[in-house]
Design a protein around this motif. Sequence first.
Motif, mmCIF file in Angstrom:
data_model
loop_
_atom_site.group_PDB
_atom_site.id
_atom_site.type_symbol
_atom_site.label_atom_id
_atom_site.label_comp_id
_atom_site.label_asym_id
_atom_site.label_seq_id
_atom_site.Cartn_x
_atom_site.Cartn_y
_atom_site.Cartn_z
ATOM 1 N N MET A 1 0.859 -1.167 0.000
ATOM 2 C CA MET A 1 0.000 0.000 0.000
ATOM 3 C C MET A 1 0.908 1.233 0.000
ATOM 4 O O MET A 1 1.789 1.349 0.835
ATOM 5 C CB MET A 1 -0.893 -0.027 1.243
ATOM 6 C CG MET A 1 -1.741 1.207 1.412
ATOM 7 S SD MET A 1 -2.827 1.156 2.852
ATOM 8 C CE MET A 1 -3.881 -0.221 2.473
ATOM 9 N N ASN A 2 0.661 2.128 -0.933
ATOM 10 C CA ASN A 2 1.496 3.321 -0.974
ATOM 11 C C ASN A 2 0.909 4.440 -0.101
ATOM 12 O O ASN A 2 -0.228 4.335 0.373
ATOM 13 C CB ASN A 2 1.720 3.780 -2.421
ATOM 14 C CG ASN A 2 0.444 4.256 -3.099
ATOM 15 O OD1 ASN A 2 -0.359 4.967 -2.528
ATOM 16 N ND2 ASN A 2 0.265 3.852 -4.341
ATOM 17 N N LYS A 3 1.683 5.483 0.067
ATOM 18 C CA LYS A 3 1.261 6.576 0.959
ATOM 19 C C LYS A 3 0.000 7.270 0.469
ATOM 20 O O LYS A 3 -0.828 7.695 1.282
ATOM 21 C CB LYS A 3 2.400 7.575 1.131
ATOM 22 C CG LYS A 3 3.531 7.033 1.958
ATOM 23 C CD LYS A 3 4.619 8.065 2.139
ATOM 24 C CE LYS A 3 5.756 7.502 2.976
ATOM 25 N NZ LYS A 3 6.814 8.496 3.207
ATOM 26 N N ASN A 4 -0.167 7.371 -0.829
ATOM 27 C CA ASN A 4 -1.365 8.005 -1.367
ATOM 28 C C ASN A 4 -2.622 7.226 -0.983
ATOM 29 O O ASN A 4 -3.648 7.812 -0.627
ATOM 30 C CB ASN A 4 -1.252 8.148 -2.891
ATOM 31 C CG ASN A 4 -2.345 9.013 -3.464
ATOM 32 O OD1 ASN A 4 -2.683 10.052 -2.908
ATOM 33 N ND2 ASN A 4 -2.895 8.584 -4.584
ATOM 34 N N GLU A 5 -2.541 5.910 -1.023
ATOM 35 C CA GLU A 5 -3.680 5.070 -0.637
ATOM 36 C C GLU A 5 -3.981 5.217 0.855
ATOM 37 O O GLU A 5 -5.149 5.297 1.251
ATOM 38 C CB GLU A 5 -3.394 3.615 -0.973
ATOM 39 C CG GLU A 5 -3.336 3.336 -2.468
ATOM 40 C CD GLU A 5 -2.811 1.950 -2.791
ATOM 41 O OE1 GLU A 5 -3.360 1.333 -3.717
ATOM 42 O OE2 GLU A 5 -1.858 1.489 -2.129
ATOM 43 N N ILE A 6 -2.937 5.242 1.671
ATOM 44 C CA ILE A 6 -3.128 5.424 3.116
ATOM 45 C C ILE A 6 -3.781 6.771 3.379
ATOM 46 O O ILE A 6 -4.728 6.884 4.163
ATOM 47 C CB ILE A 6 -1.788 5.312 3.874
ATOM 48 C CG1 ILE A 6 -1.197 3.913 3.714
ATOM 49 C CG2 ILE A 6 -1.975 5.662 5.354
ATOM 50 C CD1 ILE A 6 0.231 3.784 4.213
ATOM 51 N N PHE A 7 -3.283 7.804 2.710
ATOM 52 C CA PHE A 7 -3.819 9.156 2.867
ATOM 53 C C PHE A 7 -5.316 9.176 2.556
ATOM 54 O O PHE A 7 -6.108 9.750 3.315
ATOM 55 C CB PHE A 7 -3.053 10.110 1.940
ATOM 56 C CG PHE A 7 -3.444 11.545 2.082
ATOM 57 C CD1 PHE A 7 -2.913 12.328 3.097
ATOM 58 C CD2 PHE A 7 -4.340 12.126 1.196
ATOM 59 C CE1 PHE A 7 -3.274 13.668 3.232
ATOM 60 C CE2 PHE A 7 -4.705 13.467 1.323
ATOM 61 C CZ PHE A 7 -4.166 14.236 2.338
ATOM 62 N N LYS A 8 -5.720 8.530 1.475
ATOM 63 C CA LYS A 8 -7.134 8.493 1.097
ATOM 64 C C LYS A 8 -7.980 7.760 2.136
ATOM 65 O O LYS A 8 -9.104 8.174 2.441
ATOM 66 C CB LYS A 8 -7.299 7.850 -0.271
ATOM 67 C CG LYS A 8 -6.822 8.732 -1.402
ATOM 68 C CD LYS A 8 -6.966 8.042 -2.742
ATOM 69 C CE LYS A 8 -6.452 8.920 -3.860
ATOM 70 N NZ LYS A 8 -6.537 8.252 -5.159
ATOM 71 N N ILE A 9 -7.447 6.688 2.687
ATOM 72 C CA ILE A 9 -8.185 5.944 3.724
ATOM 73 C C ILE A 9 -8.378 6.817 4.961
ATOM 74 O O ILE A 9 -9.461 6.841 5.552
ATOM 75 C CB ILE A 9 -7.461 4.630 4.081
ATOM 76 C CG1 ILE A 9 -7.515 3.654 2.902
ATOM 77 C CG2 ILE A 9 -8.084 3.992 5.326
ATOM 78 C CD1 ILE A 9 -6.635 2.433 3.073
ATOM 79 N N ILE A 10 -7.335 7.539 5.353
ATOM 80 C CA ILE A 10 -7.434 8.442 6.506
ATOM 81 C C ILE A 10 -8.502 9.499 6.243
ATOM 82 O O ILE A 10 -9.328 9.790 7.121
ATOM 83 C CB ILE A 10 -6.067 9.113 6.797
ATOM 84 C CG1 ILE A 10 -5.037 8.078 7.264
ATOM 85 C CG2 ILE A 10 -6.202 10.261 7.795
ATOM 86 C CD1 ILE A 10 -5.376 7.411 8.574
ATOM 87 N N GLN A 11 -8.517 10.060 5.055
ATOM 88 C CA GLN A 11 -9.529 11.066 4.722
ATOM 89 C C GLN A 11 -10.940 10.479 4.755
ATOM 90 O O GLN A 11 -11.864 11.118 5.265
ATOM 91 C CB GLN A 11 -9.243 11.671 3.351
ATOM 92 C CG GLN A 11 -8.032 12.571 3.345
ATOM 93 C CD GLN A 11 -7.786 13.175 1.983
ATOM 94 O OE1 GLN A 11 -7.859 12.491 0.970
ATOM 95 N NE2 GLN A 11 -7.499 14.462 1.966
ATOM 96 N N ARG A 12 -11.106 9.263 4.244
ATOM 97 C CA ARG A 12 -12.436 8.625 4.271
ATOM 98 C C ARG A 12 -12.880 8.335 5.703
ATOM 99 O O ARG A 12 -14.057 8.489 6.031
ATOM 100 C CB ARG A 12 -12.436 7.357 3.427
ATOM 101 C CG ARG A 12 -12.449 7.647 1.936
ATOM 102 C CD ARG A 12 -12.747 6.404 1.120
ATOM 103 N NE ARG A 12 -11.724 5.382 1.271
ATOM 104 C CZ ARG A 12 -10.764 5.127 0.384
ATOM 105 N NH1 ARG A 12 -10.701 5.814 -0.724
ATOM 106 N NH2 ARG A 12 -9.897 4.181 0.591
ATOM 107 N N LEU A 13 -11.945 7.902 6.539
ATOM 108 C CA LEU A 13 -12.274 7.644 7.938
ATOM 109 C C LEU A 13 -12.719 8.936 8.614
ATOM 110 O O LEU A 13 -13.675 8.940 9.396
ATOM 111 C CB LEU A 13 -11.080 7.029 8.668
ATOM 112 C CG LEU A 13 -11.259 6.724 10.154
ATOM 113 C CD1 LEU A 13 -12.410 5.740 10.386
ATOM 114 C CD2 LEU A 13 -9.964 6.174 10.739
#
Length: 86
Positions: free
Chosen positions: A1-13
């Motif tokens: 999982m790249n940082k961009n994907e993690i960032f998007k998950i954090i935003q969705r949460l």
Amino acid sequence: MNKNEIFKIIQRLAVLKGAPVTTERAMMYTEFLAQFDSAKIIQALEECALELKFFPDISDIAEKIEKIQGGESPVEIAAKVRIIAL
């Protein structure tokens, strides 16, 4: 999982919990989480989404990851990763 994907998950949460986060805060969470296995990140964030009333602090996520890893704290693991990288 790249940082961009993690960032998007954090935003969705954050949206899910009704607590939009600043870009800077989401980046801090992303940098912290990027050192862990994708499956552990997803499991920890899913648990936070299901169990917590509000958007989690870094410490909430760290506790979930520690539990998933069987007791070894994220700080201890991060230290090991840094030592290996040196």
